[in-house]
Design an enzyme around this catalytic site. Structure first.
Site, PDB file in Angstrom:
ATOM      1  N   HIS A  92     -24.846 -35.228 -43.480  1.00  0.00           N
ATOM      2  CA  HIS A  92     -24.154 -36.338 -42.809  1.00  0.00           C
ATOM      3  C   HIS A  92     -23.482 -35.928 -41.486  1.00  0.00           C
ATOM      4  O   HIS A  92     -23.605 -36.600 -40.459  1.00  0.00           O
ATOM      5  CB  HIS A  92     -23.040 -36.880 -43.713  1.00  0.00           C
TER       6      HIS A  92
HETATM    7  C1  BDR Z   1     -19.033 -36.923 -46.400  1.00  0.00           C
HETATM    8  O1  BDR Z   1     -18.342 -36.404 -47.537  1.00  0.00           O
HETATM    9  C2  BDR Z   1     -18.293 -35.011 -47.477  1.00  0.00           C
HETATM   10  O2  BDR Z   1     -18.497 -34.435 -48.733  1.00  0.00           O
HETATM   11  C3  BDR Z   1     -19.302 -34.579 -46.451  1.00  0.00           C
HETATM   12  O3  BDR Z   1     -18.852 -33.409 -45.801  1.00  0.00           O
HETATM   13  C4  BDR Z   1     -19.398 -35.752 -45.511  1.00  0.00           C
HETATM   14  O4  BDR Z   1     -18.468 -35.649 -44.454  1.00  0.00           O
HETATM   15  C5  BDR Z   1     -20.216 -37.717 -46.883  1.00  0.00           C
HETATM   16  O5  BDR Z   1     -19.797 -38.740 -47.722  1.00  0.00           O
END
Ligand code: BDR
Ligand code: CA
Length: 312
Positions: A240
């Protein structure tokens, strides 16, 4: 063209680490000026996310970029972290050495005050705690890009909530309420498309050609692959925060729509649920540019291109 100044506020975190390595490569190429990195509590606590961040930047040959731990807990709710997603210390099966801790700073607000100019891009890839806390006493920073939320799309923490928005829903709500220029929002519907699998990882590690940071990637990503597989997503990982950085810096093509965003905080059922008023029912000014699509093939090409520049 001037080199964009960048500040990232993250909760490193495996996908945050991949994003940091990408930003390190752009910085070393002279394509951005990475001014500082601050951290939030989220994937692990704020001190540990800072230790992980310091370690990753050191491995990328950037020991002089300041790293500071931010607010220790969410604005209102208790801190919950996610060792099952990112490992006991946040880097999967990799661990930062203990002595890194000595070079983690605590003056995160001073760093923001010094480094956040009108032209600075501020990228938030963890809960919005620092952003909301800062906005209480300062002008809202322009040029913010945020990873968070799930819009007309299933959550990854509850049926309707994404992790960053769920950890500190009050901060997300406050940040959107305080935004004087629209926040660019990268949410799950787009960021879940950015996938690394073992074959891609092998190609990327190869491209790093023995750069010190390459050593931690197989251990970090193996944990993330296993987590995603346990979630029924296959033996691969959603990166992400990397895609968020590429969008923030205009390094990939993407589409976005202007809208008004708000966040549910107080309902136990819907905590952290993000809502975009796509039909204008609220008649409130737009506070977001919601990213609706991104060129994922282009993002993979850009990642490989950038990481290859880190090869010794
Ligand atoms: C987000 O949640 C975190 O675990 C990841 O780093 C990302 O920023 C995705 O939902
Ligand atoms: Ca993150």
């Amino acid at each position: 063209m001037t080199t964009p100044s960048v500040l990232i506020d993250c909760d490193t975190g495996i996908d945050d680490a991949v994003a940091l390595i990408y930003l390190a490569a752009l910085h070393r190429e002279g394509l951005i000026d990475l001014r500082a990195v601050t951290t939030t509590a989220g994937n692990v606590d704020a001190r540990q996310t800072a230790i992980n961040t310091r370690y990753v930047l050191d491995l990328c040959g950037l020991p002089d970029i300041p790293v500071a731990a931010g607010e220790a807990r969410p604005l209102v709710v208790d801190l919950v972290t996610t060792p099952e997603t990112h490992g006991p210390t946040g880097l999967g099966y990799a661990t930062a050495p203990k002595d890194v801790d000595k070079r983690v700073r605590s003056d995160w607000q001073a760093l923001w005050e010094r480094q956040l100019g009108d032209e600075t891009r501020l990228i938030v890839t963890g809960p919005a705690t620092n952003l909301a806390a800062y906005a209480r006493g300062h002008r809202f920073p322009p040029g913010v890009t945020l990873m968070g939320g799930a819009y007309l799309y299933p959550g990854n923490t509850t049926p309707t909530a994404e992790w960053n928005s769920w950890v500190d829903p009050h901060a997300a709500k406050e940040a959107f309420a305080a935004a004087t220029s629209p926040i660019t929002v990268c949410s799950l519907g787009v960021t879940e498309q950015m996938l690394i699998d073992p074959a891609r990882l092998a190609t990327l590690v190869d491209a790093l050609g023995g750069a010190p940071v390459a050593a931690i990637l197989p251990r970090a990503l193996r944990f993330y692959f296993e987590f995603h597989e346990a979630q029924g997503e296959g033996y691969q990982a959603q990166i992400h925060d990397l895609l968020t950085c590429m969008i923030a810096l205009g390094r990939v093509d993407y589409e976005a729509t202007a809208t008004t965003v708000d966040v549910e905080c107080d309902s136990p059922l819907l905590r952290g649920t993000t809502v975009a008023d796509l039909r204008g029912y609220w008649a409130r000014p737009a506070n977001a540019r919601l990213v609706t699509a991104a060129d994922i093939d282009g993002a993979h090409e850009e990642l490989l291109r950038a990481w290859a520049t880190l090869a010794p």
